[in-house]
Design a protein around this motif. Structure first.
Motif, PDB file in Angstrom:
ATOM      1  N   PHE A  94       0.832  -1.205   0.000  1.00  0.00           N
ATOM      2  CA  PHE A  94       0.000   0.000   0.000  1.00  0.00           C
ATOM      3  C   PHE A  94       0.861   1.247   0.000  1.00  0.00           C
ATOM      4  N   GLN A  95       0.205   2.380  -0.206  1.00  0.00           N
ATOM      5  CA  GLN A  95       0.795   3.708  -0.069  1.00  0.00           C
ATOM      6  C   GLN A  95      -0.104   4.490   0.873  1.00  0.00           C
ATOM      7  N   GLY A  96       0.474   5.166   1.844  1.00  0.00           N
ATOM      8  CA  GLY A  96      -0.305   5.955   2.791  1.00  0.00           C
ATOM      9  C   GLY A  96       0.143   5.677   4.210  1.00  0.00           C
ATOM     10  N   LYS A  97      -0.666   6.126   5.161  1.00  0.00           N
ATOM     11  CA  LYS A  97      -0.356   5.929   6.577  1.00  0.00           C
ATOM     12  C   LYS A  97      -0.503   4.459   6.955  1.00  0.00           C
ATOM     13  N   THR A  98       0.017   4.120   8.128  1.00  0.00           N
ATOM     14  CA  THR A  98      -0.133   2.753   8.625  1.00  0.00           C
ATOM     15  C   THR A  98      -1.614   2.388   8.605  1.00  0.00           C
ATOM     16  N   ALA A  99      -1.882   1.062   8.527  1.00  0.00           N
ATOM     17  CA  ALA A  99      -3.257   0.621   8.323  1.00  0.00           C
ATOM     18  C   ALA A  99      -3.590  -0.568   9.214  1.00  0.00           C
ATOM     19  N   CYS A 100      -4.873  -0.869   9.269  1.00  0.00           N
ATOM     20  CA  CYS A 100      -5.330  -2.073   9.965  1.00  0.00           C
ATOM     21  C   CYS A 100      -4.680  -3.285   9.296  1.00  0.00           C
ATOM     22  N   ILE A 101      -4.226  -4.238  10.092  1.00  0.00           N
ATOM     23  CA  ILE A 101      -3.521  -5.395   9.541  1.00  0.00           C
ATOM     24  C   ILE A 101      -4.490  -6.511   9.165  1.00  0.00           C
ATOM     25  N   VAL A 102      -5.503  -6.730   9.981  1.00  0.00           N
ATOM     26  CA  VAL A 102      -6.456  -7.813   9.731  1.00  0.00           C
ATOM     27  C   VAL A 102      -7.876  -7.249   9.738  1.00  0.00           C
ATOM     28  N   ILE A 103      -8.663  -7.624   8.721  1.00  0.00           N
ATOM     29  CA  ILE A 103     -10.072  -7.224   8.636  1.00  0.00           C
ATOM     30  C   ILE A 103     -10.909  -8.486   8.429  1.00  0.00           C
ATOM     31  N   PRO A 104     -11.837  -8.767   9.334  1.00  0.00           N
ATOM     32  CA  PRO A 104     -12.697  -9.939   9.157  1.00  0.00           C
ATOM     33  C   PRO A 104     -13.655  -9.762   7.971  1.00  0.00           C
ATOM     34  N   VAL A 105     -13.955 -10.856   7.297  1.00  0.00           N
ATOM     35  CA  VAL A 105     -14.945 -10.831   6.224  1.00  0.00           C
ATOM     36  C   VAL A 105     -16.277 -10.389   6.822  1.00  0.00           C
ATOM     37  N   GLY A 106     -16.937  -9.467   6.137  1.00  0.00           N
ATOM     38  CA  GLY A 106     -18.224  -8.956   6.598  1.00  0.00           C
ATOM     39  C   GLY A 106     -18.120  -7.729   7.474  1.00  0.00           C
ATOM     40  N   LYS A 107     -16.900  -7.336   7.855  1.00  0.00           N
ATOM     41  CA  LYS A 107     -16.706  -6.167   8.718  1.00  0.00           C
ATOM     42  C   LYS A 107     -16.117  -5.013   7.913  1.00  0.00           C
ATOM     43  N   GLY A 108     -16.592  -3.806   8.179  1.00  0.00           N
ATOM     44  CA  GLY A 108     -16.082  -2.631   7.493  1.00  0.00           C
ATOM     45  C   GLY A 108     -16.383  -2.671   6.006  1.00  0.00           C
ATOM     46  N   VAL A 109     -15.855  -1.694   5.291  1.00  0.00           N
ATOM     47  CA  VAL A 109     -16.102  -1.590   3.851  1.00  0.00           C
ATOM     48  C   VAL A 109     -15.392  -2.721   3.113  1.00  0.00           C
ATOM     49  N   CYS A 110     -14.146  -3.004   3.484  1.00  0.00           N
ATOM     50  CA  CYS A 110     -13.394  -4.069   2.809  1.00  0.00           C
ATOM     51  C   CYS A 110     -14.036  -5.438   3.030  1.00  0.00           C
ATOM     52  N   GLY A 111     -14.366  -5.749   4.274  1.00  0.00           N
ATOM     53  CA  GLY A 111     -14.979  -7.027   4.574  1.00  0.00           C
ATOM     54  C   GLY A 111     -16.351  -7.188   3.940  1.00  0.00           C
ATOM     55  N   THR A 112     -17.085  -6.089   3.811  1.00  0.00           N
ATOM     56  CA  THR A 112     -18.392  -6.115   3.151  1.00  0.00           C
ATOM     57  C   THR A 112     -18.225  -6.377   1.657  1.00  0.00           C
ATOM     58  N   ALA A 113     -17.198  -5.780   1.043  1.00  0.00           N
ATOM     59  CA  ALA A 113     -16.936  -6.023  -0.383  1.00  0.00           C
ATOM     60  C   ALA A 113     -16.707  -7.503  -0.639  1.00  0.00           C
ATOM     61  N   VAL A 114     -16.003  -8.161   0.279  1.00  0.00           N
ATOM     62  CA  VAL A 114     -15.748  -9.601   0.145  1.00  0.00           C
ATOM     63  C   VAL A 114     -17.039 -10.384   0.393  1.00  0.00           C
ATOM     64  N   ALA A 115     -17.748 -10.073   1.465  1.00  0.00           N
ATOM     65  CA  ALA A 115     -18.966 -10.811   1.813  1.00  0.00           C
ATOM     66  C   ALA A 115     -20.014 -10.723   0.708  1.00  0.00           C
ATOM     67  N   GLN A 116     -20.113  -9.547   0.082  1.00  0.00           N
ATOM     68  CA  GLN A 116     -21.105  -9.356  -0.980  1.00  0.00           C
ATOM     69  C   GLN A 116     -20.536  -9.626  -2.372  1.00  0.00           C
TER      70      GLN A 116
END
Length: 148
Positions: free
Chosen positions: A57-79
């Protein structure tokens, strides 16, 4: 205005014949970082052990682990669907990895018919991403899917 066709051609040129996943994703993130205005994070999360794990990635430090179904990223995977979020503060269950982010777009990436991970881009501006961005970034991801 971003010319996504040119950006996609640049990605193809950078990755042509390069078999190294991390290097290709790092260059893809850098390419987006350099050419997309008004963003504060661009990068990838890869499905690992049933969850999304931070990748290049490029940018500030980030969350390392995101569960499927959680947040925008996890929702993109779940759906299994691109998430175009005008205001992340109105998104149920948003995960605030960077409190400066106000809008987000997340595009699922597929390899061999399975979700490999996601492209995630954040902006400090509400309403930064449009349907044009979505179409362009989905085209960009198609190139990644061919090389992963």
């Amino acid at each position: 205005m971003v010319n996504y066709e040119t950006l996609t051609l640049q990605l193809k040129a950078l990755t042509d014949g390069i078999p190294y996943e991390t290097a290709n994703l790092a260059n893809a993130a850098a390419l987006l970082w350099e050419h997309l205005p008004d963003i504060n994070w661009a990068g990838f999360y890869k499905m690992t052990d049933g969850k999304l794990v931070l990748g290049p990635f490029q940018g500030k430090t980030a969350c390392i682990v995101i569960p499927v179904g959680k947040g925008v990223c996890g929702t993109a995977v779940a759906q299994d669907k691109t998430q175009l979020v005008c205001d992340v503060h109105e998104f149920p269950g948003h995960i605030a990895c960077d409190c400066a982010s106000n809008s987000e777009i997340v595009v699922p990436i597929h390899v061999n018919g399975e979700i490999w991970g996601v492209l995630d881009i954040d902006s400090p501006f509400v309403g930064r991403f449009s349907e044009t961005d979505q179409e362009g970034l989905e085209m960009f991801v198609k190139v990644l899917e061919q090389i992963l």
